[in-house]
Write an enzyme that holds these catalytic residues in place. Structure first.
Site, PDB file in Angstrom:
ATOM      1  N   HIS A 153      37.515  38.182  37.029  1.00 12.99           N
ATOM      2  CA  HIS A 153      36.359  38.072  37.865  1.00 12.99           C
ATOM      3  C   HIS A 153      35.872  36.691  38.311  1.00 12.99           C
ATOM      4  O   HIS A 153      35.970  35.723  37.322  1.00 12.99           O
ATOM      5  CB  HIS A 153      35.081  38.797  36.997  1.00 12.99           C
ATOM      6  CG  HIS A 153      35.409  40.175  36.694  1.00 12.99           C
ATOM      7  ND1 HIS A 153      34.498  41.028  37.456  1.00 12.99           N
ATOM      8  CD2 HIS A 153      35.913  40.544  35.686  1.00 12.99           C
ATOM      9  CE1 HIS A 153      34.790  42.235  36.793  1.00 12.99           C
ATOM     10  NE2 HIS A 153      35.837  42.042  35.816  1.00 12.99           N
ATOM     11  N   HIS A 168      42.741  41.911  35.312  1.00 11.10           N
ATOM     12  CA  HIS A 168      42.025  41.499  36.602  1.00 11.10           C
ATOM     13  C   HIS A 168      40.948  40.378  35.990  1.00 11.10           C
ATOM     14  O   HIS A 168      40.680  40.269  34.776  1.00 11.10           O
ATOM     15  CB  HIS A 168      41.060  42.653  37.350  1.00 11.10           C
ATOM     16  CG  HIS A 168      39.993  43.198  36.576  1.00 11.10           C
ATOM     17  ND1 HIS A 168      40.386  44.085  35.390  1.00 11.10           N
ATOM     18  CD2 HIS A 168      38.794  43.174  36.456  1.00 11.10           C
ATOM     19  CE1 HIS A 168      39.338  44.578  35.032  1.00 11.10           C
ATOM     20  NE2 HIS A 168      38.382  44.191  35.584  1.00 11.10           N
TER      21      HIS A 168
END
Length: 143
Positions: A106, A104
């Site tokens: 951010h 992932h």
């Protein structure tokens, strides 16, 4: 040292619809949603739909298909939050700061003179995140 992908991590559960999220974007390769412990207003996470523990585990072709989503979401976050810039962070393995073991990125909206909050800050529920999610979702239409 190779680690295995845990299909029961929270992001895998979100992808399967088994856990809620404040979704701002979805396409055939990615999902973007607000972080429940935001370090900045509008802090957004972008995850690939393929199961990948981190940057080292995703197939190069899958990564190539995924990265335009990161760029698109970053543009929408910047526009929707009227941010002066964005910081994009990505962590790999525990020693590298990774806490959820599904790749992932951010996306942190940034403004001059406004510090980001420390990681692991207070939890925000969907109602508290809703105004930011609405602003970011609306920004996609203008991209």
């Amino acid at each position: 040292m190779t680690q295995t992908y845990d299909s029961n991590n929270i992001f895998a559960k979100i992808l399967r619809g088994e856990a809620p999220c404040s979704k701002v974007w979805e396409d055939d390769v990615s999902l973007a949603f607000l972080d429940v412990m935001p370090r900045a207003e509008g802090h957004t996470l972008v995850i690939p739909k393929v199961p990948a523990r981190n940057l080292f585990d995703i197939a190069p072709d899958d990564l190539a298909r995924f990265m335009p989503s990161v760029q698109t979401v970053a543009r929408a976050v910047r526009a929707g939050m009227a941010a002066e810039g964005v910081a994009i962070q990505q962590f790999n393995e525990e020693a590298g700061g990774q806490q959820v073991f599904h790749l992932h990125f951010h996306i942190l909206p940034r403004w001059t003179g406004v510090a980001v909050r420390p990681p692991g800050g207070p939890f925000q529920n969907a109602e508290a995140l809703r105004p930011h999610a609405e602003k970011i979702r609306a920004a996609f239409a203008a991209l």
